[in-house]
Design a protein around this motif. Structure first.
Motif, mmCIF file in Angstrom:
data_model
loop_
_atom_site.group_PDB
_atom_site.id
_atom_site.type_symbol
_atom_site.label_atom_id
_atom_site.label_comp_id
_atom_site.label_asym_id
_atom_site.label_seq_id
_atom_site.Cartn_x
_atom_site.Cartn_y
_atom_site.Cartn_z
ATOM 1 N N ARG A 85 11.878 -1.705 35.827
ATOM 2 C CA ARG A 85 10.867 -1.830 36.895
ATOM 3 C C ARG A 85 9.719 -0.861 36.681
ATOM 4 N NH1 ARG A 85 9.157 -5.052 39.710
ATOM 5 N NH2 ARG A 85 9.020 -3.890 41.621
ATOM 6 N N ARG A 86 10.035 0.384 36.276
ATOM 7 C CA ARG A 86 8.982 1.362 35.999
ATOM 8 C C ARG A 86 8.081 0.862 34.875
ATOM 9 N NH1 ARG A 86 12.589 6.350 35.920
ATOM 10 N NH2 ARG A 86 12.423 6.026 33.706
ATOM 11 N N GLN A 87 8.669 0.265 33.848
ATOM 12 C CA GLN A 87 7.867 -0.268 32.744
ATOM 13 C C GLN A 87 6.974 -1.408 33.226
ATOM 14 O OE1 GLN A 87 11.038 -1.065 29.885
ATOM 15 N NE2 GLN A 87 10.198 0.554 28.582
ATOM 16 N N ALA A 88 7.501 -2.282 34.074
ATOM 17 C CA ALA A 88 6.711 -3.403 34.592
ATOM 18 C C ALA A 88 5.562 -2.902 35.456
ATOM 19 C CB ALA A 88 7.606 -4.362 35.389
ATOM 20 N N ILE A 89 5.826 -1.922 36.298
ATOM 21 C CA ILE A 89 4.775 -1.341 37.134
ATOM 22 C C ILE A 89 3.730 -0.666 36.249
ATOM 23 C CG2 ILE A 89 4.286 0.467 38.829
ATOM 24 C CD1 ILE A 89 7.095 -0.291 40.065
ATOM 25 N N GLY A 90 4.185 0.067 35.258
ATOM 26 C CA GLY A 90 3.266 0.716 34.325
ATOM 27 C C GLY A 90 2.378 -0.280 33.608
ATOM 28 N N ALA A 91 2.953 -1.411 33.217
ATOM 29 C CA ALA A 91 2.165 -2.445 32.540
ATOM 30 C C ALA A 91 1.103 -3.016 33.474
ATOM 31 C CB ALA A 91 3.088 -3.559 32.030
ATOM 32 N N ARG A 92 1.435 -3.180 34.759
ATOM 33 C CA ARG A 92 0.437 -3.675 35.715
ATOM 34 C C ARG A 92 -0.661 -2.635 35.943
ATOM 35 N NH1 ARG A 92 4.950 -6.320 37.629
ATOM 36 N NH2 ARG A 92 5.554 -4.768 39.165
ATOM 37 N N ILE A 93 -0.281 -1.375 35.975
ATOM 38 C CA ILE A 93 -1.291 -0.322 36.110
ATOM 39 C C ILE A 93 -2.211 -0.331 34.901
ATOM 40 C CG2 ILE A 93 -1.633 2.189 36.123
ATOM 41 C CD1 ILE A 93 0.926 2.330 37.903
ATOM 42 N N THR B 118 -0.475 12.194 31.867
ATOM 43 C CA THR B 118 0.260 11.708 33.042
ATOM 44 C C THR B 118 0.055 10.209 33.202
ATOM 45 O OG1 THR B 118 0.091 13.856 34.128
ATOM 46 C CG2 THR B 118 0.519 11.937 35.546
ATOM 47 N N ILE B 119 -1.185 9.753 33.048
ATOM 48 C CA ILE B 119 -1.464 8.313 33.122
ATOM 49 C C ILE B 119 -0.686 7.579 32.037
ATOM 50 C CG2 ILE B 119 -3.254 6.530 32.950
ATOM 51 C CD1 ILE B 119 -3.405 8.269 35.536
ATOM 52 N N HIS B 120 -0.671 8.124 30.836
ATOM 53 C CA HIS B 120 0.068 7.518 29.721
ATOM 54 C C HIS B 120 1.556 7.386 30.064
ATOM 55 C CE1 HIS B 120 1.160 6.657 25.544
ATOM 56 N NE2 HIS B 120 2.172 7.473 25.751
ATOM 57 N N ARG B 121 2.145 8.450 30.588
ATOM 58 C CA ARG B 121 3.577 8.415 30.926
ATOM 59 C C ARG B 121 3.864 7.384 32.022
ATOM 60 N NH1 ARG B 121 2.956 14.062 29.990
ATOM 61 N NH2 ARG B 121 2.587 14.425 32.195
ATOM 62 N N ILE B 122 2.985 7.278 32.994
ATOM 63 C CA ILE B 122 3.166 6.290 34.067
ATOM 64 C C ILE B 122 3.062 4.884 33.488
ATOM 65 C CG2 ILE B 122 2.116 5.324 36.158
ATOM 66 C CD1 ILE B 122 1.311 8.267 36.854
ATOM 67 N N GLU B 123 2.058 4.643 32.662
ATOM 68 C CA GLU B 123 1.871 3.308 32.088
ATOM 69 C C GLU B 123 3.016 2.890 31.175
ATOM 70 O OE1 GLU B 123 -3.002 3.024 32.163
ATOM 71 O OE2 GLU B 123 -1.991 3.055 30.236
ATOM 72 N N HIS B 124 3.679 3.853 30.561
ATOM 73 C CA HIS B 124 4.789 3.536 29.660
ATOM 74 C C HIS B 124 6.154 3.623 30.340
ATOM 75 C CE1 HIS B 124 1.603 3.878 26.681
ATOM 76 N NE2 HIS B 124 2.379 3.100 25.960
ATOM 77 N N GLY B 125 6.150 3.880 31.643
ATOM 78 C CA GLY B 125 7.393 3.865 32.404
ATOM 79 C C GLY B 125 8.286 5.064 32.201
ATOM 80 N N THR B 126 7.746 6.147 31.643
ATOM 81 C CA THR B 126 8.573 7.333 31.438
ATOM 82 C C THR B 126 8.412 8.347 32.563
ATOM 83 O OG1 THR B 126 6.882 8.372 30.050
ATOM 84 C CG2 THR B 126 8.568 7.071 28.931
ATOM 85 N N SER B 127 7.515 8.068 33.508
ATOM 86 C CA SER B 127 7.286 8.958 34.633
ATOM 87 C C SER B 127 7.054 8.133 35.893
ATOM 88 C CB SER B 127 6.063 9.832 34.353
ATOM 89 O OG SER B 127 5.797 10.674 35.440
ATOM 90 N N ASP B 128 7.573 8.626 37.003
ATOM 91 C CA ASP B 128 7.370 7.984 38.307
ATOM 92 C C ASP B 128 6.192 8.645 39.010
ATOM 93 O OD1 ASP B 128 9.633 6.327 38.168
ATOM 94 O OD2 ASP B 128 10.913 7.911 38.936
ATOM 95 N N PRO B 129 5.171 7.869 39.379
ATOM 96 C CA PRO B 129 4.094 8.484 40.154
ATOM 97 C C PRO B 129 4.524 8.678 41.605
ATOM 98 C CG PRO B 129 3.649 6.158 39.883
ATOM 99 C CD PRO B 129 4.899 6.466 39.082
ATOM 100 N N ARG B 130 4.097 9.773 42.203
ATOM 101 C CA ARG B 130 4.306 9.959 43.640
ATOM 102 C C ARG B 130 3.521 8.868 44.376
ATOM 103 N NH1 ARG B 130 2.025 14.201 41.788
ATOM 104 N NH2 ARG B 130 0.286 14.013 43.228
ATOM 105 N N LEU B 131 3.913 8.605 45.596
ATOM 106 C CA LEU B 131 3.250 7.569 46.377
ATOM 107 C C LEU B 131 1.759 7.853 46.517
ATOM 108 C CD1 LEU B 131 3.247 5.015 48.062
ATOM 109 C CD2 LEU B 131 3.974 6.395 50.020
ATOM 110 N N GLY B 132 1.400 9.094 46.814
ATOM 111 C CA GLY B 132 -0.012 9.438 46.967
ATOM 112 C C GLY B 132 -0.807 9.154 45.697
ATOM 113 N N LEU B 133 -0.236 9.473 44.549
ATOM 114 C CA LEU B 133 -0.915 9.210 43.280
ATOM 115 C C LEU B 133 -1.017 7.711 43.031
ATOM 116 C CD1 LEU B 133 -2.245 10.107 40.680
ATOM 117 C CD2 LEU B 133 0.052 10.450 39.704
ATOM 118 N N LEU B 134 0.027 6.973 43.342
ATOM 119 C CA LEU B 134 -0.017 5.525 43.176
ATOM 120 C C LEU B 134 -1.119 4.912 44.039
ATOM 121 C CD1 LEU B 134 1.335 3.077 41.824
ATOM 122 C CD2 LEU B 134 2.832 2.952 43.808
ATOM 123 N N LEU B 135 -1.266 5.398 45.258
ATOM 124 C CA LEU B 135 -2.327 4.905 46.138
ATOM 125 C C LEU B 135 -3.708 5.224 45.560
ATOM 126 C CD1 LEU B 135 -0.806 5.926 49.584
ATOM 127 C CD2 LEU B 135 -0.915 3.624 48.599
#
Length: 76
Positions: free
Chosen positions: A12-20, A44-61
């Protein structure tokens, strides 16, 4: 100590990262520029996009606003 997360969480993290990543590219933003807009470094953006890091809700917003999509579109 937290237990290891089930494999579906990583998928799921990878799928979300791909959408980001797709939304960022559609907005013609580099990882560096998106990071500047939301106050994090490009790594940090790279890690989120590749699903290796979870963004906090505030950052996701903030990411959703910066790329011009609804937050729900990123996590659907």
């Amino acid at each position: 100590m937290p237990s290891e997360q089930p494999p579906w969480v990583h998928h799921r993290r990878q799928a979300i990262g791909a959408r980001i990543r797709a939304a960022r590219e559609h907005a013609n933003l580099t990882q560096e520029r998106l990071g500047e807009l939301v106050g994090v470094d490009h790594k940090t953006i790279h890690r989120i996009e590749h699903g290796t890091s979870d963004p906090r809700l505030g950052l996701l917003l903030q990411i959703a606003r910066a790329v011009g999509v609804a937050p729900g579109d990123l996590v659907r």
